[in-house]
Design a protein around this motif. Structure first.
Motif, PDB file in Angstrom:
ATOM      1  N   SER A  81       0.823  -1.220   0.000  1.00  0.00           N
ATOM      2  CA  SER A  81       0.000   0.000   0.000  1.00  0.00           C
ATOM      3  C   SER A  81       0.850   1.260   0.000  1.00  0.00           C
ATOM      4  N   THR A  82       1.937   1.252   0.774  1.00  0.00           N
ATOM      5  CA  THR A  82       2.818   2.424   0.823  1.00  0.00           C
ATOM      6  C   THR A  82       3.500   2.645  -0.525  1.00  0.00           C
ATOM      7  N   ALA A  83       4.000   1.566  -1.103  1.00  0.00           N
ATOM      8  CA  ALA A  83       4.658   1.668  -2.409  1.00  0.00           C
ATOM      9  C   ALA A  83       3.677   2.110  -3.486  1.00  0.00           C
ATOM     10  N   SER A  84       2.431   1.634  -3.406  1.00  0.00           N
ATOM     11  CA  SER A  84       1.415   2.022  -4.382  1.00  0.00           C
ATOM     12  C   SER A  84       1.111   3.515  -4.289  1.00  0.00           C
ATOM     13  N   PHE A  85       1.008   4.028  -3.082  1.00  0.00           N
ATOM     14  CA  PHE A  85       0.755   5.454  -2.895  1.00  0.00           C
ATOM     15  C   PHE A  85       1.883   6.295  -3.487  1.00  0.00           C
ATOM     16  N   ILE A  86       3.131   5.894  -3.230  1.00  0.00           N
ATOM     17  CA  ILE A  86       4.285   6.622  -3.774  1.00  0.00           C
ATOM     18  C   ILE A  86       4.270   6.582  -5.300  1.00  0.00           C
ATOM     19  N   ALA A  87       3.921   5.410  -5.862  1.00  0.00           N
ATOM     20  CA  ALA A  87       3.899   5.265  -7.318  1.00  0.00           C
ATOM     21  C   ALA A  87       2.854   6.177  -7.952  1.00  0.00           C
ATOM     22  N   THR A  88       1.688   6.316  -7.316  1.00  0.00           N
ATOM     23  CA  THR A  88       0.654   7.202  -7.886  1.00  0.00           C
ATOM     24  C   THR A  88       1.093   8.661  -7.858  1.00  0.00           C
ATOM     25  N   LEU A  89       1.888   9.035  -6.867  1.00  0.00           N
ATOM     26  CA  LEU A  89       2.371  10.418  -6.790  1.00  0.00           C
ATOM     27  C   LEU A  89       3.312  10.751  -7.952  1.00  0.00           C
ATOM     28  N   ILE A  90       4.043   9.752  -8.426  1.00  0.00           N
ATOM     29  CA  ILE A  90       4.994   9.971  -9.526  1.00  0.00           C
ATOM     30  C   ILE A  90       4.264  10.365 -10.805  1.00  0.00           C
ATOM     31  N   LEU A  91       2.986   9.965 -10.921  1.00  0.00           N
ATOM     32  CA  LEU A  91       2.209  10.301 -12.120  1.00  0.00           C
ATOM     33  C   LEU A  91       1.995  11.803 -12.275  1.00  0.00           C
ATOM     34  N   PHE A  92       2.169  12.556 -11.200  1.00  0.00           N
ATOM     35  CA  PHE A  92       2.023  14.012 -11.293  1.00  0.00           C
ATOM     36  C   PHE A  92       3.188  14.649 -12.060  1.00  0.00           C
ATOM     37  N   LYS A  93       4.289  13.926 -12.195  1.00  0.00           N
ATOM     38  CA  LYS A  93       5.487  14.458 -12.839  1.00  0.00           C
ATOM     39  C   LYS A  93       5.675  13.833 -14.213  1.00  0.00           C
ATOM     40  N   CYS A  94       6.025  14.654 -15.185  1.00  0.00           N
ATOM     41  CA  CYS A  94       6.260  14.158 -16.542  1.00  0.00           C
ATOM     42  C   CYS A  94       7.720  13.767 -16.725  1.00  0.00           C
ATOM     43  N   PHE A  95       7.954  12.551 -17.148  1.00  0.00           N
ATOM     44  CA  PHE A  95       9.304  12.087 -17.459  1.00  0.00           C
ATOM     45  C   PHE A  95       9.387  11.718 -18.942  1.00  0.00           C
ATOM     46  N   SER A  96       8.766  10.619 -19.305  1.00  0.00           N
ATOM     47  CA  SER A  96       8.704  10.186 -20.702  1.00  0.00           C
ATOM     48  C   SER A  96       7.574   9.179 -20.827  1.00  0.00           C
ATOM     49  N   ASN A  97       7.208   8.874 -22.063  1.00  0.00           N
ATOM     50  CA  ASN A  97       6.136   7.925 -22.289  1.00  0.00           C
ATOM     51  C   ASN A  97       6.504   6.542 -21.748  1.00  0.00           C
ATOM     52  N   THR A  98       7.760   6.167 -21.901  1.00  0.00           N
ATOM     53  CA  THR A  98       8.221   4.864 -21.410  1.00  0.00           C
ATOM     54  C   THR A  98       8.111   4.785 -19.893  1.00  0.00           C
ATOM     55  N   VAL A  99       8.497   5.862 -19.225  1.00  0.00           N
ATOM     56  CA  VAL A  99       8.405   5.901 -17.763  1.00  0.00           C
ATOM     57  C   VAL A  99       6.946   5.838 -17.326  1.00  0.00           C
ATOM     58  N   THR A 100       6.065   6.526 -18.056  1.00  0.00           N
ATOM     59  CA  THR A 100       4.636   6.504 -17.730  1.00  0.00           C
ATOM     60  C   THR A 100       4.079   5.092 -17.814  1.00  0.00           C
ATOM     61  N   VAL A 101       4.459   4.351 -18.856  1.00  0.00           N
ATOM     62  CA  VAL A 101       4.029   2.960 -18.993  1.00  0.00           C
ATOM     63  C   VAL A 101       4.529   2.140 -17.806  1.00  0.00           C
ATOM     64  N   GLY A 102       5.788   2.356 -17.426  1.00  0.00           N
ATOM     65  CA  GLY A 102       6.365   1.635 -16.300  1.00  0.00           C
ATOM     66  C   GLY A 102       5.663   1.956 -14.985  1.00  0.00           C
ATOM     67  N   ILE A 103       5.281   3.216 -14.816  1.00  0.00           N
ATOM     68  CA  ILE A 103       4.594   3.616 -13.580  1.00  0.00           C
ATOM     69  C   ILE A 103       3.219   2.957 -13.498  1.00  0.00           C
ATOM     70  N   PHE A 104       2.504   2.946 -14.617  1.00  0.00           N
ATOM     71  CA  PHE A 104       1.198   2.287 -14.621  1.00  0.00           C
ATOM     72  C   PHE A 104       1.340   0.799 -14.318  1.00  0.00           C
ATOM     73  N   PHE A 105       2.361   0.173 -14.876  1.00  0.00           N
ATOM     74  CA  PHE A 105       2.633  -1.238 -14.591  1.00  0.00           C
ATOM     75  C   PHE A 105       2.852  -1.429 -13.099  1.00  0.00           C
ATOM     76  N   LEU A 106       3.641  -0.547 -12.497  1.00  0.00           N
ATOM     77  CA  LEU A 106       3.963  -0.651 -11.072  1.00  0.00           C
ATOM     78  C   LEU A 106       2.726  -0.424 -10.208  1.00  0.00           C
ATOM     79  N   VAL A 107       1.931   0.573 -10.541  1.00  0.00           N
ATOM     80  CA  VAL A 107       0.722   0.862  -9.759  1.00  0.00           C
ATOM     81  C   VAL A 107      -0.225  -0.329  -9.772  1.00  0.00           C
ATOM     82  N   LYS A 108      -0.455  -0.892 -10.963  1.00  0.00           N
ATOM     83  CA  LYS A 108      -1.361  -2.030 -11.073  1.00  0.00           C
ATOM     84  C   LYS A 108      -0.783  -3.254 -10.383  1.00  0.00           C
TER      85      LYS A 108
END
Length: 265
Positions: free
Chosen positions: A148-175
């Motif tokens: 739960s803690t890691a999931s919360f941190i991962a959702t916060l990263i979505l507020f920041k733009c890095f790259s499309n590849t990173v966005t895909v990775g973040i969604f993978f991690l959140v799910k």
């Protein structure tokens, strides 16, 4: 060959429904080509049916029932919300919460987008193993807190733009983290509640989860096209809610003896 189990008859017996349990066993014996002994008598623990909301809201279960319901609500809201949010993010060029609201346009699905969708959704498969291994090796309570803690941190990263590849990775991690956490809660429920009203507990917590799923599917489009940040904020707020509930949870059910009967006098 006919394969049958006695799970229903066992549930009926511990629920005090002895006659129904006997009939269920007779049907099983008939299906398996056997005769049911005439001198066998099933005696249930109770003379009344159990499984009401008052049972899972009893003092010894109240805290855990509320916390599990919160966890199911938040996890399924995030799970179903990201199912809708992720394709929108890919098709509109979403990269973090920055930039103006996207245009509401229909676009053709490209092969690259399908691959990216497959990568993110494949996390559900890995989550089953991750949740099981963590629950077994670390215990249920610790696993809830970590995921739960890691999931919360991962959702916060979505507020920041890095790259499309990173966005895909973040969604993978959140799910992955959300589904792993949900896997642990699925392990906890049968270990926590007596057989007599275990199904009631499952139904109640699952209903709370469906409410979360309904809210997310009903609002995610409007939030996204108003401002992507608002959709991300919805995920983060619920991930935080799940994390708080997980940290409050202090009951370890590993190696607990599952009870057939009712715990109260």
């Amino acid at each position: 060959a006919v394969v049958s189990t006695q799970s229903r008859s066992r549930y009926l017996a511990v629920s005090g429904r002895s006659n129904e349990a006997t009939q269920a066993l007779k049907r099983i014996a008939k299906l398996n080509g056997s005769s049911f002994p005439k001198d066998v008598k099933i005696v249930g623990n109770l003379e009344q049916e159990l499984g009401s909301i008052s049972d899972i809201m009893a003092p010894e279960f109240l805290k855990e029932t509320i916390l599990l319901s919160i966890m199911y609500f938040g996890n399924l809201l995030i799970k179903f919300g990201t199912v809708l949010f992720y394709p929108l993010a890919l098709y509109s060029g979403f990269c973090g919460g920055s930039g103006p609201p996207p245009d509401h346009n229909c676009v053709e699905i490209k092969q690259e987008s399908l691959v990216e969708l497959a990568i993110a959704t494949s996390s559900c498969v890995f989550a089953i193993g991750a949740g099981y291994v963590a629950a077994k090796q670390l215990g249920r309570s610790v696993s809830l807190k970590i995921f739960s803690t890691a999931s919360f941190i991962a959702t916060l990263i979505l507020f920041k733009c890095f790259s499309n590849t990173v966005t895909v990775g973040i969604f993978f991690l959140v799910k992955l983290l959300t589904n792993s956490h949900n896997m642990v809660t699925n392990i906890i429920v049968p270990e926590l509640y007596p057989t007599a009203f275990r199904n009631t507990a499952v139904g109640f917590s699952s209903s709370c989860g469906k409410v979360g799923a309904l809210i997310s599917t009903g609002t995610i489009y409007a939030l996204y096209y108003y401002n992507p940040n608002s959709a991300v904020a919805l995920f983060s707020a619920n991930a935080l809610l799940v994390a708080i509930a997980s940290w409050i949870w202090n009951k370890e059910t590993t190696d607990s003896v599952m009870s057939d009967g009712f715990l109260r006098d």
